[in-house]
Design a protein around this motif. Structure first.
Motif, PDB file in Angstrom:
ATOM      1  N   GLN A 105       0.842  -1.191   0.000  1.00 19.65           N
ATOM      2  CA  GLN A 105       0.000   0.000   0.000  1.00 19.65           C
ATOM      3  C   GLN A 105       0.880   1.245   0.000  1.00 19.65           C
ATOM      4  OE1 GLN A 105      -3.633  -0.426   0.430  1.00 19.65           O
ATOM      5  NE2 GLN A 105      -2.938  -2.454  -0.153  1.00 19.65           N
ATOM      6  N   GLY A 106       0.258   2.369  -0.265  1.00 14.76           N
ATOM      7  CA  GLY A 106       0.985   3.622  -0.104  1.00 14.76           C
ATOM      8  C   GLY A 106       1.189   4.377  -1.389  1.00 14.76           C
ATOM      9  N   THR A 107       2.238   5.160  -1.394  1.00 15.01           N
ATOM     10  CA  THR A 107       2.483   6.056  -2.515  1.00 15.01           C
ATOM     11  C   THR A 107       2.898   5.287  -3.762  1.00 15.01           C
ATOM     12  OG1 THR A 107       4.806   6.288  -1.997  1.00 15.01           O
ATOM     13  CG2 THR A 107       3.304   7.832  -0.920  1.00 15.01           C
ATOM     14  N   PHE A 108       2.979   5.999  -4.854  1.00 17.60           N
ATOM     15  CA  PHE A 108       3.401   5.453  -6.139  1.00 17.60           C
ATOM     16  C   PHE A 108       4.763   4.765  -6.015  1.00 17.60           C
ATOM     17  CE2 PHE A 108       5.747   6.172 -10.119  1.00 17.60           C
ATOM     18  CZ  PHE A 108       4.900   5.564 -11.020  1.00 17.60           C
ATOM     19  N   PHE A 109       5.732   5.460  -5.396  1.00 16.60           N
ATOM     20  CA  PHE A 109       7.078   4.917  -5.267  1.00 16.60           C
ATOM     21  C   PHE A 109       7.096   3.677  -4.388  1.00 16.60           C
ATOM     22  CE2 PHE A 109       8.248   9.256  -6.560  1.00 16.60           C
ATOM     23  CZ  PHE A 109       9.048   8.919  -7.627  1.00 16.60           C
ATOM     24  N   LYS A 110       6.292   3.696  -3.336  1.00 16.35           N
ATOM     25  CA  LYS A 110       6.269   2.577  -2.416  1.00 16.35           C
ATOM     26  C   LYS A 110       5.721   1.325  -3.087  1.00 16.35           C
ATOM     27  CE  LYS A 110       5.430   1.754   2.394  1.00 16.35           C
ATOM     28  NZ  LYS A 110       4.864   2.237   3.646  1.00 16.35           N
ATOM     29  N   ARG A 111       4.757   1.508  -3.958  1.00 15.43           N
ATOM     30  CA  ARG A 111       4.208   0.344  -4.659  1.00 15.43           C
ATOM     31  C   ARG A 111       5.242  -0.292  -5.576  1.00 15.43           C
ATOM     32  NH1 ARG A 111      -1.269   2.507  -6.884  1.00 15.43           N
ATOM     33  NH2 ARG A 111      -0.495   4.370  -5.878  1.00 15.43           N
ATOM     34  N   PHE A 112       6.230   0.507  -5.996  1.00 14.74           N
ATOM     35  CA  PHE A 112       7.311  -0.048  -6.809  1.00 14.74           C
ATOM     36  C   PHE A 112       8.501  -0.481  -5.963  1.00 14.74           C
ATOM     37  CE2 PHE A 112       4.853   1.936 -10.117  1.00 14.74           C
ATOM     38  CZ  PHE A 112       4.981   1.025 -11.153  1.00 14.74           C
ATOM     39  N   GLY A 113       8.332  -0.419  -4.650  1.00 14.06           N
ATOM     40  CA  GLY A 113       9.362  -0.946  -3.762  1.00 14.06           C
ATOM     41  C   GLY A 113      10.368   0.053  -3.237  1.00 14.06           C
ATOM     42  N   PHE A 114      10.105   1.346  -3.386  1.00 15.75           N
ATOM     43  CA  PHE A 114      11.032   2.356  -2.876  1.00 15.75           C
ATOM     44  C   PHE A 114      10.499   2.948  -1.578  1.00 15.75           C
ATOM     45  CE2 PHE A 114      11.672   2.136  -7.407  1.00 15.75           C
ATOM     46  CZ  PHE A 114      13.044   2.113  -7.515  1.00 15.75           C
ATOM     47  N   VAL A 115      11.347   2.936  -0.555  1.00 13.27           N
ATOM     48  CA  VAL A 115      10.923   3.441   0.751  1.00 13.27           C
ATOM     49  C   VAL A 115      11.932   4.458   1.259  1.00 13.27           C
ATOM     50  CG1 VAL A 115      10.484   2.823   3.164  1.00 13.27           C
ATOM     51  CG2 VAL A 115       9.790   1.275   1.339  1.00 13.27           C
ATOM     52  N   PHE A 116      11.426   5.567   1.740  1.00 15.68           N
ATOM     53  CA  PHE A 116      12.253   6.492   2.501  1.00 15.68           C
ATOM     54  C   PHE A 116      11.343   7.029   3.592  1.00 15.68           C
ATOM     55  CE2 PHE A 116      14.391  10.546   3.410  1.00 15.68           C
ATOM     56  CZ  PHE A 116      15.623  10.030   3.754  1.00 15.68           C
ATOM     57  N   GLU A 117      11.455   6.429   4.788  1.00 13.95           N
ATOM     58  CA  GLU A 117      10.486   6.728   5.827  1.00 13.95           C
ATOM     59  C   GLU A 117      11.134   7.100   7.149  1.00 13.95           C
ATOM     60  OE1 GLU A 117       6.495   4.133   4.777  1.00 13.95           O
ATOM     61  OE2 GLU A 117       7.953   3.346   6.183  1.00 13.95           O
ATOM     62  N   TYR A 118      10.402   7.871   7.889  1.00 10.28           N
ATOM     63  CA  TYR A 118      10.824   8.232   9.235  1.00 10.28           C
ATOM     64  C   TYR A 118       9.707   7.806  10.166  1.00 10.28           C
ATOM     65  CZ  TYR A 118      12.094  11.020  13.287  1.00 10.28           C
ATOM     66  OH  TYR A 118      12.435  11.406  14.546  1.00 10.28           O
ATOM     67  N   SER A 119      10.076   7.087  11.235  1.00 10.36           N
ATOM     68  CA  SER A 119       9.054   6.706  12.211  1.00 10.36           C
ATOM     69  C   SER A 119       9.663   6.723  13.600  1.00 10.36           C
ATOM     70  CB  SER A 119       8.499   5.317  11.884  1.00 10.36           C
ATOM     71  OG  SER A 119       9.553   4.377  11.864  1.00 10.36           O
ATOM     72  N   GLU A 120       8.834   6.866  14.616  1.00 13.73           N
ATOM     73  CA  GLU A 120       9.359   6.780  15.982  1.00 13.73           C
ATOM     74  C   GLU A 120       8.321   6.166  16.909  1.00 13.73           C
ATOM     75  OE1 GLU A 120      10.376  11.232  16.216  1.00 13.73           O
ATOM     76  OE2 GLU A 120       9.161  10.936  18.010  1.00 13.73           O
ATOM     77  N   ASN A 121       8.841   5.524  17.972  1.00 12.40           N
ATOM     78  CA  ASN A 121       7.947   4.822  18.881  1.00 12.40           C
ATOM     79  C   ASN A 121       7.989   5.404  20.299  1.00 12.40           C
ATOM     80  OD1 ASN A 121      10.343   3.997  19.942  1.00 12.40           O
ATOM     81  ND2 ASN A 121      10.063   1.808  19.573  1.00 12.40           N
ATOM     82  N   GLY A 122       8.469   6.622  20.440  1.00  6.84           N
ATOM     83  CA  GLY A 122       8.539   7.230  21.770  1.00  6.84           C
ATOM     84  C   GLY A 122       9.937   7.203  22.338  1.00  6.84           C
ATOM     85  N   ALA A 123      10.623   6.065  22.183  1.00  8.93           N
ATOM     86  CA  ALA A 123      11.988   5.943  22.705  1.00  8.93           C
ATOM     87  C   ALA A 123      13.033   6.093  21.589  1.00  8.93           C
ATOM     88  CB  ALA A 123      12.166   4.608  23.411  1.00  8.93           C
ATOM     89  N   PHE A 124      12.714   5.500  20.421  1.00 10.81           N
ATOM     90  CA  PHE A 124      13.681   5.514  19.319  1.00 10.81           C
ATOM     91  C   PHE A 124      13.043   5.987  18.023  1.00 10.81           C
ATOM     92  CE2 PHE A 124      14.862   1.864  22.075  1.00 10.81           C
ATOM     93  CZ  PHE A 124      15.993   2.446  22.637  1.00 10.81           C
ATOM     94  N   ALA A 125      13.860   6.604  17.195  1.00  6.77           N
ATOM     95  CA  ALA A 125      13.399   7.003  15.865  1.00  6.77           C
ATOM     96  C   ALA A 125      14.129   6.149  14.837  1.00  6.77           C
ATOM     97  CB  ALA A 125      13.688   8.474  15.619  1.00  6.77           C
TER      98      ALA A 125
END
Ligand SMILES: [Zn+2]
Length: 179
Positions: free
Chosen positions: A93-113
């Protein structure tokens, strides 16, 4: 200077070719097992991870965030597990690039990013093939030109009909033909 540039260009071509072969090997091996590599910096404030999936490579950087002051686990390891589908990491799922397998993401869970980068093997192979392929094409063009026009400099291709002993363009001294 020109010589240094040529050496750097040759080194870049060889490195590119090696990366291409390594990527191809990683691609093939990713069907047998999943490689997982992780390394934490000594102060435990930076952790690098990389893993091979069946269709692509994923890499990420973890850093501590928030006020808890939690540090990253002190580890450096390389392990093999059962092969994992790239879609499990990337998602379909997601953007056009993501559907072609390209990911550049930032996420964090409270303790680590986590900053994550992922792309398919074919893309890395395409990028690393450009320079060696261009060099091969240029080399073949030059070889063909030399066989068609033996009166050009073997080094730079300059016309030598007026100056058969020494190339006025690059300074190459040519061996006298015949006796
Ligand atoms: Zn020349």
């Amino acid at each position: 200077m020109r010589r240094v540039l040529r050496i750097l260009f040759n080194v870049a071509t060889v490195v590119s070719l090696v990366l291409c072969v390594v990527t191809m090997a990683a691609w093939v091996l990713s069907y047998q097992a999943r490689d997982f590599f992780s390394w934490t910096q000594a102060d435990r404030r930076l952790r690098l991870v990389a893993e091979t999936h069946r269709h692509g490579l994923a890499a990420g950087v973890f850093v501590p965030v928030g006020t808890g002051g939690r540090l990253l686990p002190p580890e450096a390891r390389w392990k093999y597990t059962a092969p994992k589908s790239y879609a499990q990491t990337v998602g379909s799922q997601g953007t056009f690039f993501k559907r072609f397998g390209f990911v550049f993401e930032y996420s964090e869970n409270g303790a680590f990013a986590l900053r994550q980068l992922a792309c398919p093997y074919w893309f890395i192979m395409l990028l690393t093939t450009i320079l060696p392929a261009a060099r091969l094409a240029a080399w073949r063009r030059r070889a063909r030109r030399l066989s068609l026009h033996p009166t050009v400099c073997r080094h730079c291709g300059y016309d030598l009909r007026a100056t058969p002993d020494r190339c006025p363009e690059c300074g190459t001294v040519l061996k006298a033909k015949g006796g």
